[in-house]
Motif scaffolding. Structure first.
Motif, PDB file in Angstrom:
ATOM      1  N   ALA A  31     -19.025 -12.664 -14.734  1.00 28.03           N
ATOM      2  CA  ALA A  31     -19.908 -11.451 -15.159  1.00 28.03           C
ATOM      3  C   ALA A  31     -18.962 -10.215 -15.038  1.00 28.03           C
ATOM      4  CB  ALA A  31     -20.747 -11.041 -13.813  1.00 28.03           C
ATOM      5  N   GLY A  32     -18.027 -10.321 -14.383  1.00 26.18           N
ATOM      6  CA  GLY A  32     -16.650  -9.060 -14.469  1.00 26.18           C
ATOM      7  C   GLY A  32     -15.932  -9.115 -15.795  1.00 26.18           C
ATOM      8  N   ALA A  33     -15.663 -10.094 -16.449  1.00 27.35           N
ATOM      9  CA  ALA A  33     -14.910 -10.299 -17.573  1.00 27.35           C
ATOM     10  C   ALA A  33     -15.902  -9.947 -18.644  1.00 27.35           C
ATOM     11  CB  ALA A  33     -14.666 -11.843 -17.586  1.00 27.35           C
ATOM     12  N   ALA A  34     -17.164 -10.390 -18.580  1.00 21.94           N
ATOM     13  CA  ALA A  34     -18.239 -10.103 -19.685  1.00 21.94           C
ATOM     14  C   ALA A  34     -18.162  -8.505 -19.707  1.00 21.94           C
ATOM     15  CB  ALA A  34     -19.361 -10.864 -19.571  1.00 21.94           C
ATOM     16  N   MET A  35     -18.489  -7.896 -18.758  1.00 19.43           N
ATOM     17  CA  MET A  35     -18.695  -6.463 -18.353  1.00 19.43           C
ATOM     18  C   MET A  35     -17.298  -5.785 -18.715  1.00 19.43           C
ATOM     19  SD  MET A  35     -20.031  -4.350 -15.162  1.00 19.43           S
ATOM     20  CE  MET A  35     -21.542  -5.198 -15.212  1.00 19.43           C
ATOM     21  N   LEU A  36     -16.356  -6.265 -18.477  1.00 20.50           N
ATOM     22  CA  LEU A  36     -15.028  -5.589 -18.538  1.00 20.50           C
ATOM     23  C   LEU A  36     -14.543  -5.449 -19.928  1.00 20.50           C
ATOM     24  CD1 LEU A  36     -13.066  -4.355 -16.330  1.00 20.50           C
ATOM     25  CD2 LEU A  36     -11.315  -6.175 -16.969  1.00 20.50           C
ATOM     26  N   THR A  37     -14.846  -6.611 -20.820  1.00 21.79           N
ATOM     27  CA  THR A  37     -14.292  -6.655 -22.141  1.00 21.79           C
ATOM     28  C   THR A  37     -15.403  -5.759 -22.965  1.00 21.79           C
ATOM     29  OG1 THR A  37     -15.524  -8.748 -22.243  1.00 21.79           O
ATOM     30  CG2 THR A  37     -13.193  -8.764 -22.098  1.00 21.79           C
ATOM     31  N   TRP A  38     -16.828  -6.020 -22.683  1.00 23.62           N
ATOM     32  CA  TRP A  38     -17.711  -5.283 -23.363  1.00 23.62           C
ATOM     33  C   TRP A  38     -17.356  -3.665 -23.287  1.00 23.62           C
ATOM     34  CZ3 TRP A  38     -20.942  -1.426 -21.144  1.00 23.62           C
ATOM     35  CH2 TRP A  38     -21.876  -0.952 -21.972  1.00 23.62           C
ATOM     36  N   ALA A  39     -17.095  -3.156 -21.991  1.00 25.02           N
ATOM     37  CA  ALA A  39     -17.012  -1.796 -21.772  1.00 25.02           C
ATOM     38  C   ALA A  39     -15.671  -1.502 -22.475  1.00 25.02           C
ATOM     39  CB  ALA A  39     -16.565  -1.438 -20.278  1.00 25.02           C
ATOM     40  N   ALA A  40     -14.661  -2.322 -22.725  1.00 24.92           N
ATOM     41  CA  ALA A  40     -13.158  -1.914 -23.429  1.00 24.92           C
ATOM     42  C   ALA A  40     -13.707  -1.791 -24.850  1.00 24.92           C
ATOM     43  CB  ALA A  40     -12.162  -3.171 -23.074  1.00 24.92           C
ATOM     44  N   GLY A  41     -14.579  -2.550 -25.216  1.00 22.11           N
ATOM     45  CA  GLY A  41     -14.874  -2.386 -27.023  1.00 22.11           C
ATOM     46  C   GLY A  41     -15.560  -1.163 -27.071  1.00 22.11           C
ATOM     47  N   ARG A  42     -16.474  -0.670 -25.967  1.00 21.38           N
ATOM     48  CA  ARG A  42     -17.315   0.286 -26.346  1.00 21.38           C
ATOM     49  C   ARG A  42     -16.679   1.843 -25.797  1.00 21.38           C
ATOM     50  NH1 ARG A  42     -22.606   1.559 -27.169  1.00 21.38           N
ATOM     51  NH2 ARG A  42     -23.716   3.184 -26.197  1.00 21.38           N
ATOM     52  N   PHE A  43     -15.984   1.708 -24.671  1.00 25.04           N
ATOM     53  CA  PHE A  43     -15.228   3.049 -24.252  1.00 25.04           C
ATOM     54  C   PHE A  43     -13.743   2.923 -24.418  1.00 25.04           C
ATOM     55  CE2 PHE A  43     -19.079   2.165 -21.642  1.00 25.04           C
ATOM     56  CZ  PHE A  43     -20.012   3.117 -22.139  1.00 25.04           C
ATOM     57  N   GLY A  44     -13.184   2.037 -24.704  1.00 28.35           N
ATOM     58  CA  GLY A  44     -11.516   1.751 -24.611  1.00 28.35           C
ATOM     59  C   GLY A  44     -11.292   1.190 -23.504  1.00 28.35           C
ATOM     60  N   ALA A  45      -9.812   0.706 -23.829  1.00 27.15           N
ATOM     61  CA  ALA A  45      -9.179  -0.086 -22.853  1.00 27.15           C
ATOM     62  C   ALA A  45      -8.695   0.730 -21.583  1.00 27.15           C
ATOM     63  CB  ALA A  45      -8.030  -0.921 -23.344  1.00 27.15           C
ATOM     64  N   THR A  46      -8.446   2.051 -22.126  1.00 30.03           N
ATOM     65  CA  THR A  46      -7.823   3.115 -21.035  1.00 30.03           C
ATOM     66  C   THR A  46      -8.836   3.270 -19.793  1.00 30.03           C
ATOM     67  OG1 THR A  46      -6.406   4.142 -22.364  1.00 30.03           O
ATOM     68  CG2 THR A  46      -6.788   5.332 -20.536  1.00 30.03           C
ATOM     69  N   ALA A  47      -9.973   3.761 -20.249  1.00 27.97           N
ATOM     70  CA  ALA A  47     -11.095   3.912 -19.327  1.00 27.97           C
ATOM     71  C   ALA A  47     -11.302   2.833 -18.494  1.00 27.97           C
ATOM     72  CB  ALA A  47     -12.370   4.641 -19.916  1.00 27.97           C
ATOM     73  N   VAL A  48     -11.668   1.355 -18.908  1.00 24.33           N
ATOM     74  CA  VAL A  48     -11.597   0.295 -18.258  1.00 24.33           C
ATOM     75  C   VAL A  48     -10.490  -0.072 -17.150  1.00 24.33           C
ATOM     76  CG1 VAL A  48     -12.090  -2.117 -18.229  1.00 24.33           C
ATOM     77  CG2 VAL A  48     -13.002  -0.548 -19.940  1.00 24.33           C
ATOM     78  N   THR A  49      -9.410  -0.108 -17.584  1.00 24.87           N
ATOM     79  CA  THR A  49      -8.085  -0.407 -16.596  1.00 24.87           C
ATOM     80  C   THR A  49      -8.158   0.774 -15.556  1.00 24.87           C
ATOM     81  OG1 THR A  49      -6.731   0.649 -18.215  1.00 24.87           O
ATOM     82  CG2 THR A  49      -6.655  -1.598 -18.332  1.00 24.87           C
ATOM     83  N   VAL A  50      -8.460   1.732 -15.816  1.00 29.15           N
ATOM     84  CA  VAL A  50      -8.416   3.011 -14.782  1.00 29.15           C
ATOM     85  C   VAL A  50      -9.293   2.807 -13.511  1.00 29.15           C
ATOM     86  CG1 VAL A  50      -8.556   5.336 -14.285  1.00 29.15           C
ATOM     87  CG2 VAL A  50      -7.039   4.657 -16.261  1.00 29.15           C
ATOM     88  N   LEU A  51     -10.590   2.662 -14.271  1.00 28.85           N
ATOM     89  CA  LEU A  51     -11.632   2.582 -13.016  1.00 28.85           C
ATOM     90  C   LEU A  51     -11.439   0.771 -12.448  1.00 28.85           C
ATOM     91  CD1 LEU A  51     -14.647   3.280 -15.279  1.00 28.85           C
ATOM     92  CD2 LEU A  51     -13.767   4.699 -13.526  1.00 28.85           C
ATOM     93  N   ALA A  52     -10.898   0.051 -13.005  1.00 28.73           N
ATOM     94  CA  ALA A  52     -10.745  -1.293 -12.422  1.00 28.73           C
ATOM     95  C   ALA A  52      -9.403  -1.141 -11.494  1.00 28.73           C
ATOM     96  CB  ALA A  52     -10.376  -2.183 -13.404  1.00 28.73           C
ATOM     97  N   GLY A  53      -8.423  -0.341 -11.626  1.00 32.92           N
ATOM     98  CA  GLY A  53      -7.449  -0.032 -10.887  1.00 32.92           C
ATOM     99  C   GLY A  53      -7.939   0.747  -9.533  1.00 32.92           C
ATOM    100  N   ALA A  54      -8.780   1.607  -9.921  1.00 33.09           N
ATOM    101  CA  ALA A  54      -9.137   2.569  -8.705  1.00 33.09           C
ATOM    102  C   ALA A  54     -10.152   1.440  -7.835  1.00 33.09           C
ATOM    103  CB  ALA A  54     -10.084   3.617  -9.253  1.00 33.09           C
ATOM    104  N   GLY A  55     -10.794   0.657  -8.297  1.00 31.49           N
ATOM    105  CA  GLY A  55     -11.617  -0.286  -7.497  1.00 31.49           C
ATOM    106  C   GLY A  55     -10.548  -1.402  -6.623  1.00 31.49           C
ATOM    107  N   CYS A  56      -9.310  -1.722  -7.234  1.00 29.56           N
ATOM    108  CA  CYS A  56      -8.567  -2.655  -6.590  1.00 29.56           C
ATOM    109  C   CYS A  56      -7.817  -1.599  -5.214  1.00 29.56           C
ATOM    110  CB  CYS A  56      -7.253  -3.099  -7.428  1.00 29.56           C
ATOM    111  SG  CYS A  56      -8.238  -4.345  -8.754  1.00 29.56           S
TER     112      CYS A  56
END
Length: 421
Positions: free
Chosen positions: A365-390
């Motif tokens: 589920a995380g992979a599907a959501m992460l890649t969908w969000a990257a296509g819609r909002f861009g890789a930068t926003a997705v990786t920053v949010l994922a990094g903050a979560g880690c």
């Protein structure tokens, strides 16, 4: 004591069974490194969609989780070496079908058939491989053995993507999967040449019912405070990072204008971070303890992951990805070694199965959501949010039994006093 330690160290290097196992799995890891790059490229070339890449990752991950639920039962019930050989043969045949089918043109549907089966088989193999290490080496050498295996795997991962990028650029990514197929045949051959130590407890396991066997592993996992906390926190970590490779490939090609060769070079050079982590983990655990090593690794992962999206150049992305993989390596080897050290052998397969199937459950589920969000909002926003979560995962570890687990002070206090004192 120093002399005895050196003797044990040399014996591990000279152990024929471990050495053969090490070589066979290193060759297999080199093949996996080809597939690591080739599968996303096959989908991207055929569809141009990062969402399709994420969907394939999600479907394959779900199959792996499903196999993990009862994989431990099989690993503890049957001969582990035989299971590993059978799995290798199955993956050799299935991965070999892809380049043959691709001769007639892109067959994306075949990936959605073959990859889930191979990932399910791979999960069974990984559970057996983890359970096999304590039957190859003494328990006081488990962390060292795991570190050597992971360091060699990482070295293979350095050259694998580099070569896969060259092969993909010249003759197509489907040819890279042919290399992966051959690697499984080599792994099966290596396993055929060795024998694991006998397991006297295995007979008792066979008399249990399958559901009872699975629940026994889950109960052990839940009753161990450190393993319970690790399972919860790693479930969040996996959800946030399971689709990272797909996002990274998309970021390199879509945002930074990289070629297939560029992607292979980045993944290959970044794998040096995994090597560094494998070399650091044993001394780090001895000096700082499990808790410090694991929590620090999660913190490093989060900061590096956020940096990947903010970096505007390929070299910077490569360095930050290497730092991220270093943290993944330290955290992964630490948790795997701890689980092997404290779990009885007759439960190790089921505990590993329960551990992986639980914390990987959210991965698809995380992979599907992460890649969908990257296509819609861009890789930068997705990786920053994922990094903050880690980073939050690392901070969460400070408030669990993980923090004090395996500390050097606790280990010294647990040692019995010398005779006569």
């Amino acid at each position: 004591m120093t002399r005895g330690t050196r003797t044990i160290h040399r014996s591990l290097w000279r152990d024929r069974a471990f050495g053969t196992y090490w070589l066979a799995q290193s060759l297999s890891a080199a093949g996996d490194a080809f597939a690591f790059l080739a599968v996303p490229l096959l989908v991207l070339h055929a569809t141009g969609s990062v969402a399709q890449m994420g969907l394939l990752t999600a479907v394959a991950g779900a199959a792996a989780v499903g196999a993990g639920v009862f994989g431990g039962v099989l690993v503890d019930r049957y001969d582990r070496r035989t299971l590993m050989i059978i799995v290798d043969v199955v993956r050799f045949v299935l991965y070999g079908l892809i380049p043959l089918a691709w001769l007639a043109g892109p067959q994306v549907w075949l990936l959605f058939v073959v990859l889930p089966i191979c990932e399910a088989a791979g999960m069974l193999f990984q559970i057996a491989a983890v359970a096999a290490v304590p039957t190859l080496v003494d328990r006081d050498r488990i962390t060292e053995a795991n570190a050597r295996l992971q360091a060699t795997f990482a070295l293979a991962a350095v050259g694998g993507p580099l070569l896969a990028g060259v092969v993909s650029a010249r003759v197509g990514p489907s040819a890279a999967l042919a290399v992966n197929a051959v690697s499984f045949a080599l792994s099966a051959g290596g396993l055929w040449l060795i024998r694991f130590r006998s397991r006297a407890e295995a007979a008792a396991v066979r008399r249990e019912k399958p559901l009872a066997e699975f629940l026994a592993g889950a109960r052990f996992l839940w009753r161990e405070p450190v393993l319970r906390a690790l399972t919860v926190l790693l479930s969040v970590f996996i959800f946030l990072t399971y689709g990272f490779t797909d996002v990274l490939v998309y970021h390199l090609k879509h945002d930074l204008g990289g070629t297939d060769g560029t992607v292979g070079a980045v993944l290959g050079l970044a794998a040096l971070g995994t090597v560094a982590g494998a070399l650091l983990v044993a001394p780090l655990r001895r000096r700082r303890g499990f808790g410090t090593a694991w929590i620090g690794a999660q913190l490093v992962c989060g900061l590096a992951l956020a940096g990947v999206g903010l970096a505007g150049s390929v070299p910077a992305v490569t360095v930050l990805t290497a730092v991220y993989l270093c943290g993944v390596s330290v955290g992964g080897i630490s948790s795997m070694s701890l689980r092997q050290e404290i779990t009885p052998d007759h439960l190790l397969g089921r505990v590993t199965s329960a551990f992986w199937s639980t914390h990987y459950a959210l991965g698809p589920a995380g992979a599907a959501m992460l890649t969908w969000a990257a296509g819609r909002f861009g890789a930068t926003a997705v990786t920053v949010l994922a990094g903050a979560g880690c980073v939050l995962v690392a901070l969460g570890g400070l408030f669990t039994p993980i923090r004090g687990a395996g500390s050097p002070r606790a280990a010294r206090q647990a040692q019995p006093a010398p005779a006569g004192i």
